[in-house]
Design an enzyme around this catalytic site. Structure first.
Site, PDB file in Angstrom:
ATOM      1  N   ASP A 155       0.866  -1.164   0.000  1.00  0.00           N
ATOM      2  CA  ASP A 155       0.000   0.000   0.000  1.00  0.00           C
ATOM      3  C   ASP A 155       0.913   1.226   0.000  1.00  0.00           C
ATOM      4  OD1 ASP A 155      -1.674   2.112   0.547  1.00  0.00           O
ATOM      5  OD2 ASP A 155      -2.453   1.297   2.429  1.00  0.00           O
ATOM      6  N   ASP A 255     -10.872  -2.482   3.676  1.00  0.00           N
ATOM      7  CA  ASP A 255     -11.211  -1.431   2.712  1.00  0.00           C
ATOM      8  C   ASP A 255     -10.309  -1.485   1.476  1.00  0.00           C
ATOM      9  OD1 ASP A 255      -9.124  -0.701   4.373  1.00  0.00           O
ATOM     10  OD2 ASP A 255      -9.994   1.205   5.000  1.00  0.00           O
TER      11      ASP A 255
END
Length: 267
Positions: A155, A255
């Protein structure tokens, strides 16, 4: 070899979901981010039961990264060079980088990366994001000099282009979409790294994150911030990439959704 990257947003809170996805997708290697636990609280036994070797670089409540591998892991590095240097970290040591060599018949070096968010702009948190990026850049340059298959997965907390957001105007004031953040990601790639999603010609709108708030998932107001960046030696062996959007519909989902890269590591 199938290499997955996935910000799981608390591995213990979502363990049944993580295990279900791993059993279905069967990656050989899984780089996890935002595990949100110290090493001792990581659900090692449950993952070892699936046949994975486990390395963890954890932190209480926040951050944390892990690497799971069907092959033995060696040459493990926890943290980037400079993580323990006084004055570098804005909020104390943060567990955001884990690297290891996957000892497959054709070894590949992988890293699980959770880059700082950087919000709000104009604070020490944004400065820390950029300084962390610079240290990642320098370390990646050293790794590329080894001329070996390398996958820097994670990420990155950067929206590279307007096409990587459903509603780019909504992110204009966010650290993820600032010119400095985007330039730092470009500079990293310009070292000679290849974005697996671009190699696989994934279409615009292939997002990897949808906020839990304001019906973002239902309206597909997503962004692409999770990447697998490949060295030339890994890119030469690239065979495909998948973004597992269906993981966002699982019970108690993260998410983020997994990105899975296939490499041909045969002779």
């Amino acid at each position: 070899m199938r290499i997955a990257t996935w910000n799981v947003n608390s591995v213990n809170a979502r363990l049944p979901t993580v295990l279900e996805w791993l059993e279905a997708a069967r990656p050989d290697v899984a780089c996890l981010q935002e595990i949100k636990c110290v090493d001792e609280k990581f659900p090692r036994e449950a993952l070892e039961t699936l046949g994975y070797n486990v390395e963890v670089h954890g932190q209480k409540t926040y951050n944390g990264v892990a690497i799971l591998s069907k092959h033995r892991l060696s040459d493990v590095r926890r943290g980037l060079p400079g993580d323990d240097t006084s004055g570098v970290e804005a909020e104390g040591p943060q567990a955001r980088y884990l690297e290891a060599v996957v000892e497959a018949p054709q070894p590949v070096r992988v890293a699980s990366i959770y880059l700082p968010n950087g919000n709000p702009i104009g604070t020490a948190k944004f400065d820390y994001k950029l300084s962390w990026f610079r240290r990642l850049h320098d370390h990646a340059r050293d790794l590329l000099a080894l001329e070996e298959p390398l996958a820097l997965c994670g990420d990155y907390n950067v929206i590279p282009t307007p096409q990587d957001a459903k509603n780019p105007e909504a992110w204009l004031g966010d650290a993820l979409f600032q010119p400095e953040s985007r330039a730092a990601l470009r500079a990293l790639k310009w070292l000679g790294l290849y974005d697996a999603s671009e190699l696989g010609n994934q279409p615009p709108g292939t997002f990897t994150f949808w906020d839990y708030q304001a019906g973002a998932w239902q309206r597909d107001h997503g962004i692409r911030i999770d990447f697998a960046l490949l060295s030339p030696q890994a890119a030469d062996r690239f065979r495909g990439v998948e973004t597992h959007k269906d993981a966002r519909e699982m019970d108690k989902p993260s998410d983020h959704v997994p990105v899975v890269v296939d490499l041909d590591l045969g002779d």
